[in-house]
Design a protein around this motif. Structure first.
Motif, PDB file in Angstrom:
ATOM      1  N   MET A  67       0.870  -1.169   0.020  1.00  0.00           N
ATOM      2  CA  MET A  67      -0.046   0.127  -0.203  1.00  0.00           C
ATOM      3  C   MET A  67       0.869   1.334   0.000  1.00  0.00           C
ATOM      4  SD  MET A  67      -3.377  -0.828   2.434  1.00  0.00           S
ATOM      5  CE  MET A  67      -2.486  -1.067   3.754  1.00  0.00           C
ATOM      6  N   ALA A  68       1.908   1.183   0.670  1.00  0.00           N
ATOM      7  CA  ALA A  68       2.930   2.319   0.702  1.00  0.00           C
ATOM      8  C   ALA A  68       3.412   2.589  -0.689  1.00  0.00           C
ATOM      9  CB  ALA A  68       3.988   1.928   1.698  1.00  0.00           C
ATOM     10  N   ARG A  82       6.514  10.720   2.526  1.00  0.00           N
ATOM     11  CA  ARG A  82       7.487  10.756   3.492  1.00  0.00           C
ATOM     12  C   ARG A  82       7.102   9.407   4.349  1.00  0.00           C
ATOM     13  NH1 ARG A  82       7.587  15.073   5.464  1.00  0.00           N
ATOM     14  NH2 ARG A  82       9.595  15.993   3.928  1.00  0.00           N
ATOM     15  N   LEU A  83       5.342   9.657   4.593  1.00  0.00           N
ATOM     16  CA  LEU A  83       5.045   8.353   5.685  1.00  0.00           C
ATOM     17  C   LEU A  83       5.109   7.090   5.087  1.00  0.00           C
ATOM     18  CD1 LEU A  83       3.591   7.643   8.271  1.00  0.00           C
ATOM     19  CD2 LEU A  83       1.490   8.534   6.971  1.00  0.00           C
ATOM     20  N   ILE A  87       6.973   3.914   6.293  1.00  0.00           N
ATOM     21  CA  ILE A  87       6.395   2.429   6.519  1.00  0.00           C
ATOM     22  C   ILE A  87       6.865   1.296   5.910  1.00  0.00           C
ATOM     23  CG2 ILE A  87       3.895   1.513   6.296  1.00  0.00           C
ATOM     24  CD1 ILE A  87       2.754   4.077   7.142  1.00  0.00           C
ATOM     25  N   ALA A  88       7.132   1.883   4.328  1.00  0.00           N
ATOM     26  CA  ALA A  88       7.796   0.759   3.610  1.00  0.00           C
ATOM     27  C   ALA A  88       9.175   0.228   4.118  1.00  0.00           C
ATOM     28  CB  ALA A  88       7.667   1.046   2.233  1.00  0.00           C
ATOM     29  N   GLN A 218       3.952   1.965  15.772  1.00  0.00           N
ATOM     30  CA  GLN A 218       2.588   2.089  15.150  1.00  0.00           C
ATOM     31  C   GLN A 218       1.690   2.962  15.787  1.00  0.00           C
ATOM     32  OE1 GLN A 218       1.307  -1.343  13.233  1.00  0.00           O
ATOM     33  NE2 GLN A 218       3.143  -2.263  12.805  1.00  0.00           N
ATOM     34  N   GLN A 219       1.755   2.946  17.114  1.00  0.00           N
ATOM     35  CA  GLN A 219       0.781   3.952  17.826  1.00  0.00           C
ATOM     36  C   GLN A 219       1.047   5.228  17.575  1.00  0.00           C
ATOM     37  OE1 GLN A 219      -2.294   2.859  19.727  1.00  0.00           O
ATOM     38  NE2 GLN A 219      -2.544   5.068  19.224  1.00  0.00           N
ATOM     39  N   SER A 220       2.275   5.704  17.614  1.00  0.00           N
ATOM     40  CA  SER A 220       2.726   6.934  17.120  1.00  0.00           C
ATOM     41  C   SER A 220       2.371   7.254  15.900  1.00  0.00           C
ATOM     42  CB  SER A 220       4.351   7.006  17.367  1.00  0.00           C
ATOM     43  OG  SER A 220       4.724   8.393  17.066  1.00  0.00           O
ATOM     44  N   GLU A 221       2.393   6.145  14.847  1.00  0.00           N
ATOM     45  CA  GLU A 221       1.934   6.749  13.500  1.00  0.00           C
ATOM     46  C   GLU A 221       0.404   7.012  13.357  1.00  0.00           C
ATOM     47  OE1 GLU A 221       5.724   4.928  10.885  1.00  0.00           O
ATOM     48  OE2 GLU A 221       3.973   3.643  11.161  1.00  0.00           O
TER      49      GLU A 221
END
Length: 238
Positions: A67-68, A82-83, A87-88, A218-221
């Motif tokens: 998806m990234a 950038r996100l 993630i990727a 992942q909680q931060s994201e």
């Protein structure tokens, strides 16, 4: 996106990636050293939480990477790109570690016969938010309260369906950004539930530490993606 939110995006993504790399690096060093704490038990069973999490999270991460890369090619927004890159990069590295452990343990990368995805999680863990994620991805609840994932390619909590992935590939610009952030929010929520399960149930210390690092990063994201959706006049899916 405002300058303040853009700065927050850069800080939050950088912090999440740094945290993930820190945990991944610590896990790699501990595994390479073969210290007593990191090597016991030496070989988990094929039906253990350790092996199940490694198999399932490798698949889960692969979809996030996919998806990234999709959204990277359909938007020019710097913060989303950038996100997506972070993630990727992070999840591809973690996926390599998980598959490497399965090789080290001489365990198959597919579940034992008769054991489907998430079989390593007890039935009571398939409730609440995790069960909501599984149903939302197209699963059906069985008589015993577990979830029968199938359907349209969604195998685990938070995973996007084939239909949703096709919609993301066909979207452009702001529409693609919103859909990506919504799908990735669901994906992270499912991933956090799985990682918490390993942090609680896995026996190999280095894997437990990696799982806890996934929860925190992942909680931060998730917090960041909620802000990014709000900046686009949208919100996570119910």
């Amino acid at each position: 996106m405002s300058a303040a939110l853009s700065r927050r995006a850069r800080w939050a993504v950088g912090s999440a990636v740094a945290l993930a790399v820190l945990f991944a690096g610590a896990a790699t060093v501990a595994s390479a050293r073969g210290d007593a704490a990191a090597s016991a038990p030496l070989t988990p069973a094929a039906d253990s939480a350790d092996a199940g999490f490694a198999r399932d999270m490798a698949v889960h991460h692969q979809q996030a990477v996919e998806m990234a890369f999709v959204v990277r090619d359909v938007t020019d927004d710097e913060d989303v790109r950038r996100l997506a890159y972070d993630i990727a990069h992070t999840q591809a590295n973690q996926r390599g570690m998980l598959l490497g452990w399965l090789d080290l343990w001489e365990l198959p990368k597919t579940a034992p016969e008769g054991q489907g995805p998430m079989a390593w999680m007890p039935k009571d863990a398939h409730s609440g938010h995790a069960m909501h994620d599984m149903k939302g991805a197209g699963g059906a609840e069985n008589m015993d309260g577990t979830a029968e994932m199938d359907r349209d390619g969604a195998l685990m909590p938070g995973m996007a369906t084939r239909t949703e992935l096709a919609e993301l590939r066909g979207a452009r610009g702001k529409q693609a950004e919103i859909l990506f952030l919504q799908l990735m929010t669901d994906h992270h929520e499912g991933g956090v539930a799985m990682a918490r399960g390993c942090a609680e149930r896995c026996a190999v210390p280095v894997e437990k530490r990696l799982a806890q690092g996934m929860v925190e990063a992942q909680q931060s994201e998730l917090d960041l993606m909620a802000d990014m959706l709000a900046a686009r006049g949208a919100a996570p899916r119910p």
